[in-house]
Scaffold this active site. Structure first.
Site, PDB file in Angstrom:
ATOM      1  N   ASP A 120     150.287 113.504 118.245  1.00  0.00           N
ATOM      2  CA  ASP A 120     150.010 112.944 119.575  1.00  0.00           C
ATOM      3  C   ASP A 120     148.617 113.377 120.053  1.00  0.00           C
ATOM      4  O   ASP A 120     148.142 114.464 119.689  1.00  0.00           O
ATOM      5  CB  ASP A 120     151.086 113.446 120.547  1.00  0.00           C
ATOM      6  CG  ASP A 120     151.155 112.606 121.801  1.00  0.00           C
ATOM      7  OD1 ASP A 120     150.433 111.592 121.904  1.00  0.00           O
ATOM      8  OD2 ASP A 120     151.937 112.972 122.708  1.00  0.00           O
TER       9      ASP A 120
ATOM     10  N   HIS B  31     142.638 107.003 116.799  1.00  0.00           N
ATOM     11  CA  HIS B  31     143.576 106.779 115.692  1.00  0.00           C
ATOM     12  C   HIS B  31     142.850 106.909 114.348  1.00  0.00           C
ATOM     13  O   HIS B  31     143.401 107.425 113.390  1.00  0.00           O
ATOM     14  CB  HIS B  31     144.236 105.402 115.819  1.00  0.00           C
ATOM     15  CG  HIS B  31     145.083 105.269 117.047  1.00  0.00           C
ATOM     16  ND1 HIS B  31     145.981 106.246 117.434  1.00  0.00           N
ATOM     17  CD2 HIS B  31     145.175 104.294 117.991  1.00  0.00           C
ATOM     18  CE1 HIS B  31     146.592 105.865 118.555  1.00  0.00           C
ATOM     19  NE2 HIS B  31     146.116 104.692 118.912  1.00  0.00           N
TER      20      HIS B  31
ATOM     21  N   LEU C 136     154.355 117.273  96.993  1.00  0.00           N
ATOM     22  CA  LEU C 136     154.750 117.032  98.384  1.00  0.00           C
ATOM     23  C   LEU C 136     155.264 115.606  98.589  1.00  0.00           C
ATOM     24  O   LEU C 136     154.652 114.652  98.107  1.00  0.00           O
ATOM     25  CB  LEU C 136     153.513 117.234  99.281  1.00  0.00           C
ATOM     26  CG  LEU C 136     153.714 116.916 100.766  1.00  0.00           C
ATOM     27  CD1 LEU C 136     154.272 118.131 101.493  1.00  0.00           C
ATOM     28  CD2 LEU C 136     152.412 116.489 101.415  1.00  0.00           C
TER      29      LEU C 136
END
Ligand code: FPP
Length: 259
Positions: A38, A55, A149
């Site tokens: 956020d 973004h 991962l």
């Protein structure tokens, strides 16, 4: 010029961070970290830039944090990239956010493959534009054999929607007689969620000073440790992730019992 900047090698970690990374590996590491990324909009606003610039910068943070989390030995990293409620944003922003997976994977899929990262996606993908779905499917397919991962993007994801879908599937099975209502257990519900093949998050991080869950993994976070930081997502770096991990390592997880 922009492309060159985006592809440039990531800077090496400083010695302090390298030491912290090694020390963290001796202790109990969180296996699954989930992040509510956020603050992109505020980051851009602080610089008098359009929200989409935040973004874009947030995407660079995704690259950096993925690499580092993998190096530290985190097994799963779930990132909240677009919620079922984010469609309410202006079209220009939604369109940009829908292009980001393509942009990110177009640029960085080779390095994710090199890093042995496995890309996964969770969410309702029926509503995504074709170009977004294509990019995602390609990345999921091309990394499916990797065993480093798991980079799990939550895209058009909403936890309530996920729970509704799982209840529908279970009711359907009961109606068709393949299971009885007595067989509905917590495990059965978990096995109908989008995270059925993942462990539950050990650590949830939310950046930017907001302290709420915003419809994210409500079922899965029942016993997760939370870490909230004022840092905006584009400013979040390896040291910030280490802060969260080191703090997690001081927690006493009791799961409702005594320890
Ligand atoms: C919330 O910040 C962030 C989002 C809704 C989008 C998250 C997307 C990224 C971090 C880009 C990376 C994505 C991919 C697929 C690589 P906000 O816009 O609500 O910030 P604000 O609260 O400051 O306005």
């Amino acid at each position: 010029m922009l492309n060159k900047l985006m592809r440039k090698k990531q800077p090496a970690l400083n010695n302090d961070l390298l030491r912290r990374k090694e020390l963290a590996q001796i202790e109990q590491l969180p296996s699954h970290i989930s992040i509510i990324m956020d603050g992109n909009g505020r980051w851009a606003k602080n610089r008098s830039l359009p929200r989409v610039a935040g973004h874009f910068e947030g995407m660079q943070t995704v690259r950096k944090i993925t690499k580092f989390a993998n190096e530290v030995g985190i097994k799963t990293l779930t990132l909240y990239a677009f919620s079922t409620e984010n469609w309410k944003r202006p079209k220009i922003e939604v369109d940009y956010l829908m292009k980001l997976p393509e942009e990110f994977l177009g640029k960085y899929l080779p390095e994710l493959i090199e890093q042995n990262v496995q890309v996964q996606m969770m969410g309702n993908h029926d509503l995504l534009p074709e170009h977004t779905k294509r990019a995602i499917n390609k990345a999921v397919e091309q990394t499916s054999h990797n065993n480093g991962l798991i980079l799990n993007f939550a895209l058009n994801y909403g936890s309530r929607d996920e729970i509704v879908q799982s209840v529908k599937q279970i009711v359907n099975k009961v109606q068709h007689g393949s299971i009885s209502s007595n067989e509905i257990t917590e495990e059965l519900i978990s096995s109908h969620l989008m995270t059925k093949e993942l462990s539950e998050p050990d650590l949830l991080i939310r950046t930017s000073g907001e302290i709420r869950l915003s419809n994210f993994m409500l079922w899965q976070l029942a016993y997760t440790e939370f870490w909230f930081t004022d840092t905006l997502w584009p400013d979040f770096d390896e040291a910030c992730l280490m802060d969260a991990i080191e703090n997690y390592q001081t927690r006493n997880r009791k799961y409702g019992g005594l320890k």
